[in-house]
Design an enzyme around this catalytic site. Structure first.
Site, short mmCIF file in Angstrom:
data_model
loop_
_atom_site.label_atom_id
_atom_site.label_comp_id
_atom_site.label_asym_id
_atom_site.label_seq_id
_atom_site.Cartn_x
_atom_site.Cartn_y
_atom_site.Cartn_z
N ASP A 13 0.85 -1.19 0.00
CA ASP A 13 0.00 0.00 0.00
C ASP A 13 0.89 1.24 0.00
O ASP A 13 1.67 1.46 0.93
CB ASP A 13 -0.88 -0.04 1.26
CG ASP A 13 -1.98 1.01 1.25
OD1 ASP A 13 -2.05 1.80 0.28
OD2 ASP A 13 -2.73 1.05 2.23
N GLU A 104 -3.05 0.18 -3.91
CA GLU A 104 -2.80 -0.97 -3.03
C GLU A 104 -3.22 -2.26 -3.71
O GLU A 104 -4.15 -2.29 -4.52
CB GLU A 104 -3.51 -0.82 -1.68
CG GLU A 104 -5.00 -0.70 -1.79
CD GLU A 104 -5.68 -0.58 -0.43
OE1 GLU A 104 -5.36 -1.37 0.47
OE2 GLU A 104 -6.55 0.30 -0.30
#
Ligand SMILES: [Mg+2]
Length: 398
Positions: A13, A104
């Site tokens: 992420d 992400e």
């Protein structure tokens, strides 16, 4: 999860994505509190987050919290470029990459030990490569389940790496606050906190039945499983559902509905289904309205769009057109149920990133975030309803 399961799932992420791109491209912004977006905060650098600035907050509130923040206009094309470059690194790193959003993804590195090293080695290399090739900080969580890998990256942020070794999952998870569980927003959290339940471990101690009486059956089942780290979902980029839908029964007592009444129902249905579409990372091509009439007969009307979309406005405009065309039929037969189905679904992370990186999509994401945080009723679409919802979110320019 069995203690023998291997921790091979990575959740990668990017940190404060839009704001990090701005700091990367303008060295004067580095180390400074940066807010992307003036009307609504689309992203905040960690220096701004330290003052309490959050995504989806109003710009005015953010500037009150952090008067020294530098506010910059979003540059969607730069973010799109960066996202594509990061996804190329993901694809070079693992055979299974499942995109969750523009910044992400889950990566499954099972079976790669001999050629690429341990999951931790792979994660270290991934972070180095993202920094070298794209110039952005990224955090990686590693665990036996998707859910726990996502929790691990959230705990490790920013610019971190955290492996939850197999067998230690519950020891890691149980001291965390309930808000760390996937799907727990402020509404659910406050219901739990009202009963003195503040940690994941306390949730795990409750029976599923008791949990269901507190927060509802579906949420209870979901949280019960997560609190025990039960999440059997595999990382996949395979074929998923081809359609999704929602409907509302209108009752038999008053089948003569006006267009305005039905339009209001339609707006609520579109809002809900478009959110689900985006949350699932999908795009749709075909929009179908479903009707049930007073005599229990049924009909559908559908339209296929020239391009795939996850945009609430586009879906609503199409659905509204279908409803308008169906009004003579509805006025004649009386309506008892209105439904919408989105079909021809595709994953949006197959070179489709540019589609969701338009400003309207960014607005939709922010609205989704507001509602995830404060509940579905917290905001209505002024643009769609043509009324002041009390909380005004300016439309971003097209
Ligand atoms: Mg991120």
């Amino acid at each position: 999860m069995f203690a023998s399961a291997k921790a091979t799932i990575l959740h990668a992420d990017l940190d404060a994505f839009f704001a990090s791109v701005e700091q990367r491209d303008d060295r004067r912004l580095r180390g400074r509190p940066v807010i992307v977006g003036g009307g609504v905060v689309l992203a905040a650098s960690y220096e701004a987050k330290a003052y309490g600035v959050k995504t989806a907050m109003s710009g005015a509130r953010a500037r009150r919290l952090c008067p020294d923040a530098i506010v910059v206009a979003p540059r969607m094309s730069a973010y799109s470029e960066a996202s594509k470059a990061v996804y190329r690194v993901f694809e070079d790193t693992a055979p299974f990459v499942e995109g969750l959003s523009i910044d992400e993804a889950f990566l499954d590195v099972r079976g790669m030990r001999r050629i690429a090293g341990s999951p931790r080695d792979i994660a270290v290399r991934l972070r180095t490569e993202v920094r070298r090739r794209v110039g952005l900080p990224i955090t990686v969580g590693i665990a036996t389940t998707k859910f726990l890998a996502k929790v691990a990256s959230a705990v490790a942020k920013p610019n971190g790496l955290l492996l939850v070794p197999p067998g230690t999952e519950l020891a890691f998870l149980h001291p965390l606050p309930v808000e760390r569980l996937w799907g727990v927003g402020p509404v659910t959290a406050s219901k739990l906190r009202d009963r003195g339940i503040t940690t994941v471990g306390q949730v795990a101690d409750l029976s599923e039945e008791l949990l269901a009486t507190m927060i509802g059956r579906a949420a209870g089942r979901h949280l019960h499983a997560l609190a025990h780290n039960r999440d059997p979902r595999r990382v996949t980029r395979g074929v998923r559902r081809r359609s999704m839908g929602t409907q509302r029964a209108l009752g038999f007592r008053r089948p003569n509905r006006t267009f305005a009444e039905l339009e209001e129902t339609l707006i609520a249905l579109v809002d809900r289904i478009a959110r689900r579409l985006r949350a699932a990372g999908r795009l749709c091509r075909t929009i179908t309205l479903r009707f049930r009439f007073a005599d229990s007969s049924r009909a559908t009307r559908s339209q296929t769009l020239p391009a795939k979309t996850a945009d609430t406005r586009t879906i609503l405009a199409t659905a509204r057109g279908l409803l308008t065309a169906a009004m003579p039929m509805i006025e004649r037969d009386g309506i008892t149920l209105l439904g919408i189905t989105l079909g021809n679904l595709e994953n949006e992370f197959a070179g489709q990133l540019e589609l969701q990186l338009n400003p309207q999509r960014a607005l939709d994401s922010v609205l989704d975030a507001v509602r995830d945080r404060y509940g579905s009723d917290s905001i209505t679409r002024a643009v769609l309803l043509g009324r002041d919802p009390g909380l005004s979110i300016p439309l971003l320019p097209d």
